[in-house]
Design a protein around this motif. Structure first.
Motif, mmCIF file in Angstrom:
data_model
loop_
_atom_site.group_PDB
_atom_site.id
_atom_site.type_symbol
_atom_site.label_atom_id
_atom_site.label_comp_id
_atom_site.label_asym_id
_atom_site.label_seq_id
_atom_site.Cartn_x
_atom_site.Cartn_y
_atom_site.Cartn_z
ATOM 1 N N LEU A 188 45.133 36.048 39.742
ATOM 2 C CA LEU A 188 43.855 35.393 39.464
ATOM 3 C C LEU A 188 42.715 36.100 40.194
ATOM 4 O O LEU A 188 42.858 36.475 41.355
ATOM 5 N N GLY A 189 41.580 36.234 39.530
ATOM 6 C CA GLY A 189 40.403 36.803 40.191
ATOM 7 C C GLY A 189 39.747 35.751 41.081
ATOM 8 O O GLY A 189 39.487 34.634 40.643
ATOM 9 N N VAL A 190 39.495 36.117 42.356
ATOM 10 C CA VAL A 190 38.966 35.158 43.338
ATOM 11 C C VAL A 190 37.614 35.636 43.856
ATOM 12 O O VAL A 190 37.479 36.784 44.282
ATOM 13 N N VAL A 191 36.624 34.761 43.833
ATOM 14 C CA VAL A 191 35.318 35.082 44.407
ATOM 15 C C VAL A 191 35.096 34.187 45.623
ATOM 16 O O VAL A 191 34.921 32.983 45.479
ATOM 17 N N PRO A 192 35.126 34.769 46.836
ATOM 18 C CA PRO A 192 34.819 33.965 48.024
ATOM 19 C C PRO A 192 33.368 33.471 47.935
ATOM 20 O O PRO A 192 32.486 34.221 47.499
ATOM 21 N N TRP A 193 33.137 32.236 48.353
ATOM 22 C CA TRP A 193 31.837 31.612 48.118
ATOM 23 C C TRP A 193 31.350 30.873 49.359
ATOM 24 O O TRP A 193 32.098 30.105 49.951
ATOM 25 N N GLY A 194 30.119 31.160 49.743
ATOM 26 C CA GLY A 194 29.524 30.404 50.856
ATOM 27 C C GLY A 194 28.498 29.446 50.295
ATOM 28 O O GLY A 194 28.831 28.486 49.616
ATOM 29 N N SER A 195 27.203 29.762 50.515
ATOM 30 C CA SER A 195 26.161 28.916 49.917
ATOM 31 C C SER A 195 25.831 29.407 48.510
ATOM 32 O O SER A 195 25.157 28.718 47.760
ATOM 33 N N GLY A 196 26.276 30.591 48.177
ATOM 34 C CA GLY A 196 25.988 31.143 46.856
ATOM 35 C C GLY A 196 24.613 31.783 46.743
ATOM 36 O O GLY A 196 24.264 32.326 45.702
ATOM 37 N N GLY A 197 23.837 31.727 47.836
ATOM 38 C CA GLY A 197 22.454 32.202 47.782
ATOM 39 C C GLY A 197 22.301 33.678 47.456
ATOM 40 O O GLY A 197 21.295 34.102 46.910
ATOM 41 N N HIS A 198 23.314 34.471 47.825
ATOM 42 C CA HIS A 198 23.217 35.915 47.605
ATOM 43 C C HIS A 198 24.228 36.411 46.582
ATOM 44 O O HIS A 198 24.485 37.615 46.499
ATOM 45 N N SER B 273 18.298 29.311 55.916
ATOM 46 C CA SER B 273 18.536 27.879 56.101
ATOM 47 C C SER B 273 19.805 27.451 55.368
ATOM 48 O O SER B 273 20.454 26.492 55.749
ATOM 49 N N GLN B 274 20.166 28.152 54.298
ATOM 50 C CA GLN B 274 21.363 27.809 53.537
ATOM 51 C C GLN B 274 22.539 28.736 53.845
ATOM 52 O O GLN B 274 23.691 28.352 53.717
ATOM 53 N N ALA B 275 22.238 29.974 54.205
ATOM 54 C CA ALA B 275 23.267 31.019 54.263
ATOM 55 C C ALA B 275 24.398 30.647 55.214
ATOM 56 O O ALA B 275 24.176 30.047 56.269
ATOM 57 N N THR B 276 25.622 31.024 54.858
ATOM 58 C CA THR B 276 26.770 30.771 55.725
ATOM 59 C C THR B 276 27.130 32.042 56.491
ATOM 60 O O THR B 276 26.812 33.160 56.058
ATOM 61 N N LEU B 277 27.837 31.843 57.599
ATOM 62 C CA LEU B 277 28.254 32.974 58.424
ATOM 63 C C LEU B 277 29.060 33.973 57.585
ATOM 64 O O LEU B 277 28.815 35.181 57.613
ATOM 65 N N GLY B 278 30.021 33.463 56.818
ATOM 66 C CA GLY B 278 30.871 34.351 56.033
ATOM 67 C C GLY B 278 30.071 35.165 55.031
ATOM 68 O O GLY B 278 30.325 36.359 54.830
ATOM 69 N N GLY B 279 29.104 34.521 54.405
ATOM 70 C CA GLY B 279 28.274 35.227 53.427
ATOM 71 C C GLY B 279 27.429 36.303 54.087
ATOM 72 O O GLY B 279 27.294 37.421 53.569
ATOM 73 N N ILE B 280 26.882 35.969 55.243
ATOM 74 C CA ILE B 280 26.033 36.928 55.960
ATOM 75 C C ILE B 280 26.860 38.147 56.381
ATOM 76 O O ILE B 280 26.433 39.290 56.222
ATOM 77 N N LEU B 281 28.080 37.889 56.868
ATOM 78 C CA LEU B 281 28.914 39.000 57.328
ATOM 79 C C LEU B 281 29.447 39.792 56.136
ATOM 80 O O LEU B 281 29.482 41.026 56.155
ATOM 81 N N GLY B 282 29.870 39.083 55.095
ATOM 82 C CA GLY B 282 30.398 39.772 53.917
ATOM 83 C C GLY B 282 29.366 40.686 53.290
ATOM 84 O O GLY B 282 29.694 41.751 52.771
ATOM 85 N N GLY B 283 28.104 40.271 53.350
ATOM 86 C CA GLY B 283 27.038 41.092 52.774
ATOM 87 C C GLY B 283 26.345 41.956 53.815
ATOM 88 O O GLY B 283 25.440 42.717 53.482
ATOM 89 N N ASN B 284 26.764 41.848 55.076
ATOM 90 C CA ASN B 284 26.064 42.512 56.185
ATOM 91 C C ASN B 284 24.563 42.307 56.048
ATOM 92 O O ASN B 284 23.782 43.262 56.074
#
Lengths: 490, 441
Positions: B60-70, B132-143
């Motif tokens: 299955l294709g998996v997309v990790p998801w935080g706030s979705g903002g980026h 204000s919405q961004a999650t730690l995982g999203g910030i790190l995943g996107g640097n």
């Protein structure tokens, strides 16, 4: 010794090939000349001579030599100035050593972008000297900075006293030209930042010459601070000094350096260079602040108050550059002074959370006592990077074994306290069997996957970093083995 | 496509009935043309591990998801079955102010993390867009980073260790919890900025910094962009210790609330009040050398947020008109040249707004046009202009028709072969965010 089983005709083929690439003057193959390259700065460590040494003068040379080795199926490894402390630049079992000392040119200094690009053999200190007139400096300052090369710094992710505020090599390297283990030349990163893609540069820095050979490095330069203030605080005990370290950080002050010397080191230093440290002190803490003048004046007030709060007996503040140099003198001469108190020592490089320093230092002392050994400490206290020097005498039967056993206990305690095996010296050959203390088989397997992607043939500096019995290495069972003699000669 | 009953059952078995979304609730997880079969909300790392194991076995294709903002970044996934929402992994696990380090789970929102660190008067100095919405995982995943990078660096400099679920569900760690570490490969760096294609970040340990006792901001207006750029380079090479040095073109300056007309710099300096005062004098003097005038910013907190969010709050993103936002890089000294070139190249059909974090030569901007073709032409021209200066441009967000005309990542990077082999070594079945990153990794 010569650990290689290279067939004579293969060796001859490699010598000829390398001579064609770099010219005869760039190839060393006579045994007496090769002896210089049988170890790095871990001089008592297992010595293994390379089959030959090549001294290239260009990236293309390195790529051609690597390709030649690969075609012959012969291992190769890079070496800079050979000041490493973990046996990383010592061959595992012969092979071709590619020594980058002749590649020592500055290629670019870009003052507006605050970057410099140099060849891998360029000496660390030369860099700061070369950019001084532009009001800039290069921050990482390993103790060997007068001799060590930037390429070696990249390989080991070198640190130094001033990394507390500015970070280690990886935080200052923007790009590198590397020769991959298959001979391909690849530019990683560069002056233009944030190019999309995996951070290959990030994983290359600190890979100890196992993912390829860097030939050119682009580094970030920092503007010189407006002012520097150096203080020396004398404490009754190392515990009080450690508490002061935590106290300073807890106040929100990040000095550029916080270095600690314990009683044994003070004795050694005073016997050697007379830095003016009080002999009855349990520890001295050398603290340096830099930045905008008004900022560090305010910080100095906080530092002084904290030191007094934790029972500091005496506080000296350098008022001139000469006084500053004097305060640093003892720290800089510490390693060189250890010969005054011991014949041999085994130097470790673990890191613990700063808040655990008082506990861990007490335990180190206990471990030393239990083994009947003196353990001296001179270290980067602000980073929690302890450098216990386990003192012993090779001439005393059993002393070496005791030192190794004490070292293993110390390492275990540091890891249990939430620490890491090495802060700046690297794993190399010497600490590879400690790795499973920190990482499980799956963690090591992920690292091995990276290695296999970069070096599928396993020819690039083999035998380093990973436990000898592979990623499934079972804990610390090798730690008691005297084969692991990480010993430095004074 | 309705979700296969057996898959939904399998997912519910792992995360509970309330941890699986299907049907209309999936609209917010849409990526381009693709909608997943389900969104799942694991409660802990072992559930993440089991979900990945299932995905691994079923392909299955998996997309990790935080706030979705980026999530607008990148190509649409080549296969998209599960949105793996990490929002319930939102705890701070360790925080020791005296060590200046903290460990938190990936799903924590940056804003909540900052509130937690406030107890020790410390903070994580990252100010990415939509913080204000961004999650730690999203910030790190996107640097992801923002203007504060000038003083504190990026996630690359701040993250010390990481815990990751591999594609097959195995949990591994990299790095350490101490501030200095060369023990094995610095594998943490590989995950940062890998956009979830090598593993799912579960938690990270990072440096935190003391909150400065005071901070002050200025607008430095200059006669033209070139003077602003030269002034920025002068400041950055001096003994001043600014937290932010942002250069804005006329329109960006207006959008971010500059009180004066024309291009200029926004500079902030933090520290003890005496030090700020001393540096303010130097700053005004330096501005004078370049014909500039310093005006203290009256609306600092809003300005700071506005600069971090620029140009993410562009109105076309709410469906008003056609536009695109992008990010790019050139050398610090070339920022003005780059902005001029973009204006010249793209202006014919479009409106252009650009800001630059001069310390690192990072540009970000917005393009608007009457048609999607105009937007696409503007992006292509801007990309060419930056490439001519040795730089690059990536598209952060654009409507579908624009994406069809412009490659969002641009030309393949050097070392793509190695990157592809790394992807294959870490995710042999290609289930993690497949097809989304450079070279459709």
């Amino acid at each position: 010794m010569n650990g290689s089983d290279l067939a004579p005709e293969t060796r001859t083929h490699l010598i000829r090939g390398c001579e064609r690439i770099v010219g005869p003057e760039g190839v060393i193959s006579a045994p007496d000349e090769l002896r210089v390259y049988e170890c790095d700065a871990l001089t008592f460590y297992h010595r293994v001579m390379p089959d030959l040494v090549v001294l290239p003068t260009s990236t293309q040379h390195v790529a051609d030599v690597v390709r030649l080795c690969r075609e012959a199926g012969v291992p190769f490894l890079p070496r800079g100035a050979g000041t490493g402390l973990s046996g990383g630049a010592t061959p595992d079992a012969g092979g071709v050593m590619i020594v980058l000392t002749r590649m020592n040119r500055i290629l670019d200094i870009d003052v507006a972008s605050r970057t410099a690009t140099v060849e891998a053999g360029f000496i660390n200190l030369w860099l700061t000297n070369a950019v001084k007139r532009h009001g800039l400096f290069y921050a990482p300052d390993p103790a060997s900075q007068q001799a060590c090369s930037i390429g070696g710094n990249v390989a080991e992710n070198a640190g130094g006293p001033h990394c507390l505020k500015y970070g280690v090599t990886t935080n200052h390297v923007l790009g590198a030209t590397v020769v991959l283990p298959d001979g391909e030349v690849l530019q990683l990163g560069g002056k233009i930042q944030d190019r999309p893609g995996y951070d290959l540069l990030g994983v290359f820095v600190g890979s100890e010459g196992t993912l390829g050979i860097c030939t050119e490095v682009t580094v970030r330069l920092m503007p010189q601070p407006e002012a520097v203030k150096t203080l020396l605080a004398v404490f009754r005990t190392i515990e009080e000094a450690s508490n002061a370290v935590s106290g300073i950080i807890a106040r929100g002050i990040i000095p550029v350096a916080m270095e600690m010397l314990d009683r044994e080191i003070i004795k050694a230093v005073e016997a050697n260079v007379k830095a003016g440290y009080p002999l009855d002190a349990g520890a001295v803490l050398l603290i340096e602040l830099d930045g905008p003048r008004a900022e560090i004046e305010a910080e100095a007030v906080g530092v002084e108050a904290t030191c007094r709060e934790y029972g500091c007996l005496e506080l000296r503040v350098a008022r001139t550059e000469e006084e500053r140099a004097l305060l640093w003198k003892g720290r800089k001469e510490a390693a060189g002074s250890v010969g005054r108190i011991t014949h041999h020592y085994y130097l470790q490089d673990a890191v613990v959370p700063r808040s655990k320093l008082p506990t861990v230092l007490r335990e180190i002392e206990e471990i030393g006592g239990r083994h009947g050994l003196i353990i001296a400490n001179v270290f980067h206290a602000g980073d929690g990077n302890v450098h216990p020097l386990i003192c012993f005498d090779l001439a005393t039967p059993g002393d070496l074994d005791r030192a190794i056993a004490a070292g293993a206990e110390i390492m275990k305690r540091c890891i249990e306290a939430g620490g890491s095996v090495s802060g700046e010296h690297g794993i190399g050959h010497e600490k590879r069997d400690y790795l499973p203390l920190m990482y499980g088989p799956a963690d090591l397997a992920a690292m091995q996957r990276v290695r296999a992607v970069f070096d599928p043939a396993g020819l690039c500096n083999p035998g380093k970093i990973f436990p000898a019995d592979g990623p499934a290495g079972q804990g610390a069972r090798n730690l008691q083995s005297p084969a692991m003699t990480a010993v430095s000669e004074r | 496509m309705p979700v296969a009953a057996s898959l939904a059952d399998g997912l519910r078995e792992i995360v509970g009935a309330d941890g699986v979304f299907t049907g209309p609730a999936l609209a917010e997880y849409r990526l381009g043309p693709a909608t997943p079969q389900a969104a799942v909300f694991p409660r802990d790392e072992s559930e993440v591990s089991r979900l990945l194991r299932l995905a691994w076995e079923e392909g299955l294709g998996v997309v990790p998801w935080g706030s979705g903002g980026h999530q607008s970044l990148g190509y649409p996934p080549s296969r998209y079955d599960l949105a793996l929402n990490l929002g319930r992994l939102d705890r701070v696990l360790e925080y020791e102010p005296a060590d200046m380090t903290a460990t938190a789970q990936a799903g924590i929102r940056l804003a909540d993390l900052q509130r937690h660190l406030e107890a020790g008067r410390q903070f994580l100095p990252l100010d990415p867009p939509l913080a204000s919405q961004a999650t730690l995982g999203g910030i790190l995943g996107g640097n992801l980073s923002g203007p504060l990078r000038c003083r504190y660096g990026t996630a690359r400099d701040l993250v010390l260790g990481i815990r990751v679920a591999q594609a097959d569900g195995t949990i591994t760690k990299g790095g350490a919890k101490v501030v200095k570490n060369v023990t094995g490969y610095d594998i943490t760096k590989l995950y940062l900025g890998s956009h979830g294609t090598l593993g799912v970040i579960l938690e990270a340990t990072f440096r935190v910094y003391p909150r400065p006792p005071a901070e002050q901001e200025w607008w430095l207006s200059t006669p033209e962009l070139e003077a602003a750029n030269a002034l920025a380079v002068r400041i950055l090479g001096s003994h001043l210790a600014p937290s932010r040095v942002e250069m804005l073109d006329d329109a960006a300056a207006r959008a971010c609330g500059s009180p004066v007309r024309g291009p200029g710099l926004f500079v902030s300096i933090a520290g003890v009040p005496e030090a700020i005062r001393a540096q303010a004098n130097d700053l005004a003097r330096m501005a004078g050398e370049f014909g500039g005038v310093a005006t203290e910013d009256a609306a600092a907190p809003q300005t700071r947020t506005g600069l971090s969010d620029f140009p993410w709050l562009a109105p076309w993103r709410d469906g008003k008109g056609h536009g695109a936002i992008w990010r790019g890089s050139v050398l610090p000294a070339d920022c003005a040249r780059a902005i001029r070139a973009i204006h010249a190249a793209a202006r014919e059909h479009t409106e252009v707004v650009v800001a630059a974090s001069v310390a690192h030569g990072i540009l970000r901007g917005e393009i608007r046009a009457d048609t999607t073709e105009g937007v696409a032409r503007g992006l292509a021209a801007s990309r060419e202009a930056l490439a001519a200066l040795g730089g690059f441009l990536i598209v952060l967000d654009a409507p579908e028709p624009v994406r069809a005309q412009v490659d969002v990542w641009g030309p393949p990077p050097d070392g793509l072969g190695l990157m592809q082999r790394l992807k294959a070594a870490f995710d042999a079945r290609g289930i993690l965010n497949p097809g989304r990153f450079v070279g459709q990794i």
